[in-house]
Scaffold this motif. Structure first.
Motif, short mmCIF file in Angstrom:
data_model
loop_
_atom_site.label_atom_id
_atom_site.label_comp_id
_atom_site.label_asym_id
_atom_site.label_seq_id
_atom_site.Cartn_x
_atom_site.Cartn_y
_atom_site.Cartn_z
N GLU A 17 0.83 -1.21 0.00
CA GLU A 17 0.00 0.00 0.00
C GLU A 17 0.87 1.26 0.00
OE1 GLU A 17 -3.89 -1.78 2.41
OE2 GLU A 17 -2.54 -0.37 3.39
N LEU A 27 -4.37 1.40 -4.92
CA LEU A 27 -4.85 1.12 -3.57
C LEU A 27 -6.15 0.33 -3.61
CD1 LEU A 27 -4.11 4.52 -1.82
CD2 LEU A 27 -3.05 2.32 -1.29
N SER A 55 -6.63 -3.39 -1.84
CA SER A 55 -7.41 -3.43 -0.60
C SER A 55 -8.44 -4.54 -0.63
CB SER A 55 -8.10 -2.08 -0.38
OG SER A 55 -8.84 -2.13 0.82
#
Length: 622
Positions: A369, A385, A389
């Motif tokens: 990240e 991201l 995620s």
């Protein structure tokens, strides 16, 4: 363009600014008495054939005032490093150069001052020394000029160099970025009120805007940019902002004046850090430092996230900074670290994530990240991201960290993460139905704990709604189940359901046994058991223990009592529940254990604790 002076004390910074602009930036009585700069000074000059003015920040050179120098240096576009010909390179020359380089400043020049005092050959030798000093820094290609503010020698060449640099300065990007101004000075004026000054790091400010500072809202009453009254100021300009509704004491120096949507305050953030090559030792985890960010200075501790828990001189690494006071930090902001005694500059860096986690900060997933946070554009960072995620991306927090003017709402979930969560949810529901065929399914909060306990509640609700709309799941009240698990009742089952309903209502919290209901309704016991199980499966009634059933309205009443008892400390005891319901101890415990089983409560020793996220039997789900 904003020009910042730098250099050792008494190397002629203020004198040179006065020769360039006609302005004496030493405005305090103590400064005039001692002949040194203590606070930041400001001057402006019009640039020929150019719309913008050149703003100059004159910084103190004393070693004890480096923190003040840093407050001014964070917003400059062009650095002018001064070295006195009669003194040469001195300690603050080196430290100010380190500060400028660690801030990533690549545009600048060096002025060798006081050449009227130099011996023959001194200037040439000093130019060679300065060129060697610049080698390996961000200013290694900066031009070196020899000047005398007293005689005027070299001053015209310096003016032309600065004017040309101002003409070549591109406007800072303001599109999509919200207003952020680092406050380096506050004062009051009669008839105006509280005024804050600083460099506008991003966005635009206009008269009438509602802004936030130090947690308080304030309206922009009037505005000066580059020392001129304006209706609107842009990023890169020195601004004086008169604020309505706030006293001077409410806006201390070092705070950020921001658009409300991007205001943030953090005590923990991740950054990319570079240790100055001149340091003799590596910087290790646990080191205490002075952090300079914007116009703010606080102490902080470091945790190295990469490699062997240390940053070597001249090397860079990702670190987490734990600040001892809240700071404003946005992705991409530059920072400087000085040692804990504030005697020398150690390192510089750039903010990667202002919302750094306290746990799992060194996992491969977290480091991936942070790598995404170093991508060059907000769009690239957001897409990467999102792909990384597994629990979704909070778009509002992403926009806040980026300082974006347009707030993003809700959560986003990447395709792979969505598919994985959907597959796991369906598998969990299938397993639940296999193990508990007489129950309709878990409530949404319990299902979340079984599938993805760390997922944000809004994103979980969003995912449930999408799967429900696609007929992948069914929701009845607070319960979630597979569509095929809630089949329609047969005619015989509907007939029995009508018979048992008033009897269950009459039985209340004591409940009714399957065999007694079969007898009272003159129905075969096997058919009664099967029908009751099907009704429980559909959420129409509840099997407290094997073959003992209660209706939904009764269970809602008992759940309300449990919530009321646990309202203070979240704890429900069997004795208190027994007394509040009027039930015997055995039946009270059976009900509490049922609430444990379905997710309204959870058992901890001899206590039953309320689950704050459970919506079971609440009015909203009945």
């Amino acid at each position: 363009m904003i020009l910042g002076t730098a250099g050792h004390i008494d190397h002629g910074k203020t004198t040179l600014v006065r020769a360039l602009t006609g302005v004496d930036t030493d405005r305090l009585p103590e400064e005039k008495a001692r002949g040194i700069s203590i606070e930041l000074g400001y001057a402006y000059i019009d640039v020929p054939r150019h719309e913008e003015r050149l703003g100059i920040i004159d910084v103190p050179g004393h070693e004890k005032l480096v923190h003040t120098m840093l407050a001014g240096a964070s917003g400059i576009d062009f650095a002018l490093l001064l070295v006195a010909a009669d003194d040469g390179v001195m300690p603050q020359t080196r430290e100010h150069l380190a500060v400028l380089s660690l801030l990533g400043l690549k545009r600048g020049a060096v002025a060798i001052t006081k050449i009227d005092r130099a011996e023959p050959g001194r200037v040439e030798a000093l130019q060679s020394e300065v060129r060697e000093l610049l080698a390996g820094t961000s200013l290694d290609e900066a031009p070196i000029l020899a000047v005398s503010a007293l005689t005027g020698q070299g001053m015209q060449a310096l003016r032309e160099l600065l004017f040309e640099a101002a003409r070549q300065t591109l406007p800072r990007v303001t599109q999509n970025l919200a207003a952020r101004l680092a406050v380096d000075r506050t004062f009051s004026l009669d008839g105006v009120g509280t005024v804050v000054t600083g460099t506008l790091h991003a966005g635009e400010i206009a008269v009438g805007d509602e802004l936030l500072i130090h947690g308080q809202r304030a309206r922009v009453r009037s505005l000066h940019a580059q020392n001129r009254a304006v209706d609107r100021a842009q990023a890169g300009q020195r601004c004086a902002v008169a604020l309505a509704g706030l006293a001077r004491e409410q806006v201390p120096r070092g705070q950020w004046l921001t658009a409300p949507a991007v205001a943030l305050s953090t005590e923990r953030f991740d950054a990319r850090l570079t240790l100055w090559p001149g340091e003799a030792r590596p910087m290790r985890s646990g080191a205490r430092v002075h952090l300079h960010l914007g116009a703010q200075s606080v102490t902080a501790s470091i945790a190295v996230l990469d490699g062997c828990d240390a940053v070597e001189p001249g090397a860079s690494a990702r670190v987490q900074l734990l600040c001892h006071m809240p700071v404003g930090a946005w992705r991409g902001d530059r920072l400087v670290l000085r040692d804990v005694s504030a005697t020398r500059t150690l390192a510089g860096g750039v903010v990667l994530d202002p919302f750094a986690p306290a746990r799992y900060r060194r996992t491969p997933e977290r480091l991936a990240e942070l790598a995404a946070c170093e991508l060059p554009t907000p769009v690239e960072r957001r897409e990467r991201l999102l792909a990384l995620s597994s629990l979704g991306l909070d778009l509002a927090r992403f926009a806040q960290a980026e300082g974006l003017v347009e707030p993003l709402d809700g959560w986003a979930l990447g395709n792979e993460a969505r598919a994985a969560l959907t597959e796991k949810m369906l598998a969990v529901l299938s397993d639940f139905h296999a193990r508990s065929p007489d129950e309709l399914g878990p409530d949404a909060a319990r299902l979340r704990r079984l599938v993805a306990p760390r997922i944000a509640e809004p994103l979980w609700r969003q995912l449930l709604a999408e799967l429900r709309a696609a007929d992948r799941i069914a929701v009845r009240g607070a319960f979630v189940h597979l569509p095929e698990h809630g089949v329609q009742l047969s005619a015989a089952e509907q007939r029995i359901a009508q018979k048992v309903s008033p009897r269950l209502v009459a039985a209340g919290a004591e409940g009714a046994w399957a065999r007694d209901l079969a007898r009272d309704c003159t129905e075969p016991e096997p058919l009664m058991r099967a029908t009751l199980a099907r009704l429980a499966q559909q959420g129409e009634l509840h099997q407290v223990v094997k073959d003992l059933y209660c209706d939904t309205s009764t269970m809602a009443r008992l759940a309300a009592i449990a919530r009321a008892l646990g309202g203070g400390q979240g704890m429900v005891t069997a004795a208190a529940f027994r007394d509040a319901t009027g039930l015997g101890r055995k039946r009270a415990i059976q009900h509490l254990e049922y609430f444990d089983r379905v997710g309204l409560l959870r058992r901890v020793g001899d206590e039953h604790r309320l689950r704050a996220d459970s919506a079971l039997f609440s009015e909203a789900t009945n």
